[in-house]
Enzyme design. Structure first.
Site, PDB file in Angstrom:
ATOM      1  N   ASP A   1      -7.370  -0.880  -4.511  1.00  0.00           N
ATOM      2  CA  ASP A   1      -8.386  -0.553  -3.490  1.00  0.00           C
ATOM      3  C   ASP A   1      -9.337   0.524  -3.999  1.00  0.00           C
ATOM      4  OD1 ASP A   1      -7.157  -2.334  -1.839  1.00  0.00           O
ATOM      5  OD2 ASP A   1      -6.007  -0.841  -0.733  1.00  0.00           O
TER       6      ASP A   1
ATOM      7  N   ASP B   1       0.871  -1.186   0.000  1.00  0.00           N
ATOM      8  CA  ASP B   1       0.000   0.000   0.000  1.00  0.00           C
ATOM      9  C   ASP B   1       0.901   1.227   0.000  1.00  0.00           C
ATOM     10  OD1 ASP B   1      -2.268  -1.556   0.148  1.00  0.00           O
ATOM     11  OD2 ASP B   1      -2.263  -1.581   2.337  1.00  0.00           O
TER      12      ASP B   1
END
Lengths: 105, 159
Positions: B135, B117
């Site tokens: 995401d 991430d």
């Protein structure tokens, strides 16, 4: 169809992978339960033949100490007696030498 | 299923997957040489964080069995979604968006055993959860699905 959509919306939480920056940087595991897996330490116990330990021998101990004293004796280390005698012999010979020279003159 | 519609959906999935993978590859390469966060604007930074769990950092176990079970569950959800995009309704496009992102995250779960991430959105000191491109598309797909479901049903009832 609506039910499928409802379940898919709930299960979409498995598909995403966001993480809070604090947990990510510290490397903390939020669901960690290792503390329960730690093996308990046994209570402290005396060794089995603790009272049967051999006593130290006194004679050998004294001999060792005397041996150490001999080796540590300053006179022995410096050889003071020997050096003194050598020095006296040397001084005698020097006096004789000087006297002989004077007599010759 | 019409070939054209199938191609559009396939392209949508592939483009989302490709965008996600390229962004992750680029960020991982950038963070190989440096470890500090990249400052972009006053509310957006790039910071590489590895997530071994699911959304919001949940279910991140050290145990491989749990990890593999979650991965298996993700695969099952993706297979159900792939089954559902065969329908020719508007929801199938939203499913495609979710599949594209989910495949991106699944690839990293298998390849790196964790998902990178990097988008750190924050307002002053309040940091939102760090996320990635996959995401974004999964969340967008789910939001569109919810909105479409609500409005579609209303129209149907009114008609």
């Amino acid at each position: 169809m609506h039910k499928i959509n409802f379940y898919l919306i709930i299960f979409s939480i498995f598909l995403t992978s966001c993480q809070s920056i604090k947990d990510g940087l510290s490397g903390r595991k939020s669901e960690n339960s290792d503390e329960f897996l730690v093996k308990k330490k046994n209570p402290l116990v005396m060794p089995p033949k603790f009272m049967e330990l051999p006593k130290p021998k006194e004679e050998t101990f004294d001999k060792e100490i005397s041996a150490i004293d001999e080796t540590n004796n300053i006179e022995n280390i410096l050889n003071i007696e020997k050096t003194q005698s050598v020095n006296s012999e040397k001084s005698d010979s020097a006096e004789d030498f000087v006297l002989k020279q004077l007599k010759d003159k | 299923m019409n070939k054209k519609i199938f191609l559009i959906k396939f392209l949508l999935i592939f483009l989302i997957f490709l965008t996600d993978q390229i962004s992750k590859y680029y960020i991982i390469n950038v963070f190989k040489s440096q470890n500090e966060e990249i400052y972009l604007t006053s509310f957006l930074n790039f910071q590489l964080i590895w997530n071994e769990g699911i959304a919001f950092g949940l279910l991140s176990f050290e145990n491989d069995l749990y990890y593999n079970s979650i991965t298996f569950l993700i695969v099952v959800v993706i297979l159900i979604l792939l089954f559902l995009i065969r329908n020719n309704d508007q929801s199938s496009y939203f499913y495609s968006m979710i599949i594209g992102g989910a495949l991106g995250n699944l690839t990293d779960r298998i390849r790196y055993s964790s998902v990178p991430d990097f988008i750190d959105f924050h307002i002053y000191n309040f940091h939102w959860f760090v996320f990635n491109i996959a995401d974004i598309f999964i969340t967008l797909g789910v939001i569109c699905l919810i909105v479409a479901e609500i409005f579609f049903n209303k129209n149907k009832i009114n008609a």
